[in-house]
Design a protein around this motif. Structure first.
Motif, PDB file in Angstrom:
ATOM      1  N   GLU A   1      -5.136  -1.418  -7.842  1.00  0.00           N
ATOM      2  CA  GLU A   1      -6.248  -1.339  -6.900  1.00  0.00           C
ATOM      3  C   GLU A   1      -7.223  -2.487  -7.115  1.00  0.00           C
ATOM      4  OE1 GLU A   1      -6.444   3.493  -6.185  1.00  0.00           O
ATOM      5  OE2 GLU A   1      -7.564   2.594  -7.838  1.00  0.00           O
TER       6      GLU A   1
ATOM      7  N   ILE B   1     -13.492  -3.355  -5.618  1.00  0.00           N
ATOM      8  CA  ILE B   1     -13.187  -2.504  -6.770  1.00  0.00           C
ATOM      9  C   ILE B   1     -13.198  -3.318  -8.050  1.00  0.00           C
ATOM     10  CG2 ILE B   1     -11.391  -1.103  -7.858  1.00  0.00           C
ATOM     11  CD1 ILE B   1     -10.584  -0.133  -5.099  1.00  0.00           C
TER      12      ILE B   1
ATOM     13  N   ASP C   1      -5.830  -5.734  -5.740  1.00  0.00           N
ATOM     14  CA  ASP C   1      -5.770  -5.813  -4.282  1.00  0.00           C
ATOM     15  C   ASP C   1      -7.135  -5.767  -3.605  1.00  0.00           C
ATOM     16  OD1 ASP C   1      -3.991  -5.943  -1.980  1.00  0.00           O
ATOM     17  OD2 ASP C   1      -4.750  -3.955  -1.483  1.00  0.00           O
ATOM     18  N   ASP C   2      -8.188  -5.342  -4.332  1.00  0.00           N
ATOM     19  CA  ASP C   2      -9.481  -5.089  -3.693  1.00  0.00           C
ATOM     20  C   ASP C   2     -10.594  -5.769  -4.486  1.00  0.00           C
ATOM     21  OD1 ASP C   2     -11.942  -3.920  -2.846  1.00  0.00           O
ATOM     22  OD2 ASP C   2     -10.868  -2.187  -2.075  1.00  0.00           O
TER      23      ASP C   2
ATOM     24  N   LEU D   1       0.836  -1.207   0.000  1.00  0.00           N
ATOM     25  CA  LEU D   1       0.000   0.000   0.000  1.00  0.00           C
ATOM     26  C   LEU D   1       0.866   1.251   0.000  1.00  0.00           C
ATOM     27  CD1 LEU D   1      -2.787   1.298   0.166  1.00  0.00           C
ATOM     28  CD2 LEU D   1      -2.670   1.060   2.662  1.00  0.00           C
TER      29      LEU D   1
ATOM     30  N   ASN E   1      -4.876   1.898 -11.374  1.00  0.00           N
ATOM     31  CA  ASN E   1      -6.208   1.286 -11.350  1.00  0.00           C
ATOM     32  C   ASN E   1      -6.142  -0.231 -11.270  1.00  0.00           C
ATOM     33  OD1 ASN E   1      -7.317   3.805 -11.494  1.00  0.00           O
ATOM     34  ND2 ASN E   1      -7.797   3.716 -13.671  1.00  0.00           N
TER      35      ASN E   1
ATOM     36  N   ILE F   1       2.069   1.821  -3.544  1.00  0.00           N
ATOM     37  CA  ILE F   1       0.986   2.322  -4.397  1.00  0.00           C
ATOM     38  C   ILE F   1       0.756   3.803  -4.143  1.00  0.00           C
ATOM     39  CG2 ILE F   1      -1.489   2.148  -4.896  1.00  0.00           C
ATOM     40  CD1 ILE F   1      -1.310  -0.836  -4.324  1.00  0.00           C
ATOM     41  N   GLN F   2       0.810   4.202  -2.878  1.00  0.00           N
ATOM     42  CA  GLN F   2       0.648   5.614  -2.555  1.00  0.00           C
ATOM     43  C   GLN F   2       1.783   6.457  -3.122  1.00  0.00           C
ATOM     44  OE1 GLN F   2       0.362   5.255   1.714  1.00  0.00           O
ATOM     45  NE2 GLN F   2      -1.884   5.099   1.689  1.00  0.00           N
TER      46      GLN F   2
END
Length: 369
Positions: free
Chosen positions: A97, A104, A100-101, A78, A94, A81-82
């Motif tokens: 994300e 989403i 990982d989610d 994370l 995108n 990614i930030q």
């Protein structure tokens, strides 16, 4: 977006998995200089890189020296990614994300009008029970955040299994999804350029055994033309809907009743790309780099069939015993964790499976379709 980076430019690569290693080699073969970055204090980034950076103090230098930056890993922290969110990478974030989610990714797939398994979101045991009844058992229950290729999951086959999900309930959101027992896993990698052109690699079969790395093999002549067309159309459709340049992978479930579902969309360069280095006329690594530097994507065609099997440190001696008698084997070895892959290639899948059975390195009875 227009990218034109000629050989001699510096390509920055994030991550230190095997995919980074192969990407570095390919970039060098194409005439590019390579800088790598990992946020680990003790990096294991392959030494082939021209410049190596690690730790927060060296991040700005890495960004400054790189003409373009790409991530090879399917999974990034994370924090990483930030860090890259403000860099406007050609790949964007995108796909990371979505990888990982679950929430989403499911929202994206629904918006793309592709077929997915029925699901619901829950935050408590009561909601999980209600959703499981509505979807119909069996269901799979897992946190929406994956945080890696082997995220936790529990399969519920009836209300009597509800106690098994207690360890997953921590106040976060839980995905409850229909579960199919008799399915075939299919996986396809594609590459999208800045103009939206997509080249699609051949369909592979994928089989997971427990928590081990998956076994992959070619699907040539084993799927009907209708299924191949449906898979390729879906991969192309997803490619048109993602704001990303470079490689992406789509995983499918194909049921014994003939239904095709998208399971996941994955960022970066996963294990599937290793197989294509043997079965396709051009590697995913090269087309991925072509997309990033603005070179035209090369058309893809299958040149032979192959099977990819992972091995671990306990199997290295057996691999070595076949070193001088297996011309059809290509061995990809990662000294850092004493593991790797064997890719066995040829023109007959039956012959390849039989040769692997005789080799005695793997329990083929648990792997073979």
């Amino acid at each position: 977006m227009s990218l034109e980076l000629l050989p001699g430019s510096v390509i920055g690569i994030l991550g230190d998995r095997s995919s980074s290693h192969y990407l570095i080699q390919t970039a060098h073969n194409l005439g590019y200089t390579v800088a790598t970055y990992t946020d680990k204090i003790e990096p294991i980034t392959p030494s082939e890189a021209d410049y190596q950076f690690h730790g927060a103090d060296e991040w700005a230098t890495f960004v400054g020296i790189s003409s373009v930056i790409t991530y090879a890993n399917t999974w990034l922290t994370l924090e990483m990614i930030q860090k890259i969110a403000d860099l406007s990478l050609p790949q964007g974030i995108n796909l990371l994300e979505m990888t990982d989610d679950h929430a989403i990714s499911r929202a994206f797939l629904e918006a793309s009008s592709v077929n997915i398994l029925p699901y619901a979101l829950a935050t408590s045991l009561e909601e999980i029970s209600i959703n499981a009844h509505q979807l119909g058992y069996p269901v799979v229950v897992k946190p929406i955040f994956k945080h890696g290729p082997h995220s936790s999951r529990v399969i519920l086959r009836g209300e009597y299994d509800l106690g098994l999900v207690a360890p997953l309930i921590d106040g976060g959101t839980i995905l409850v999804e229909s579960w199919l027992d008799d399915v075939t896993e299919l996986i396809v990698t594609a590459v999208r350029d800045a103009q939206g052109e997509v080249v699609i690699y051949p369909i592979n079969y994928r089989k997971s055994v427990d928590q081990l790395a998956p076994v992959l093999w070619s699907s040539t002549d084993q799927l009907s033309a209708d299924v191949v067309e449906a898979v390729n159309d879906t991969v192309a459709q997803i490619g048109q809907n993602i704001a990303s340049v470079g490689a992406y992978t789509v995983a499918f479930l194909y049921s014994d009743t003939g239904n095709l579902y998208v399971r996941d969309v994955l960022a970066g360069l996963d294990d599937n790309t290793v197989l294509y280095s043997t079965t396709a006329n051009i590697s995913v690594y090269e087309n991925h780099l072509r997309a990033l530097v603005g070179q035209a994507l090369a058309p893809v065609r299958e040149v032979q069939q192959a099977i990819l099997l992972p091995f671990n440190s306990a199997q290295i001696d057996k691999i070595q015993n076949h070193w001088h008698i297996k011309p059809e084997w290509r061995v990809f070895y990662h000294p850092g964790n004493q593991s790797g892959y064997v890719v066995s290639s040829g023109r007959s899948m039956d012959e390849l499976w039989n040769q692997l059975l005789i080799a005695g390195v793997w329990d083929i009875s648990t792997l073979q379709p």
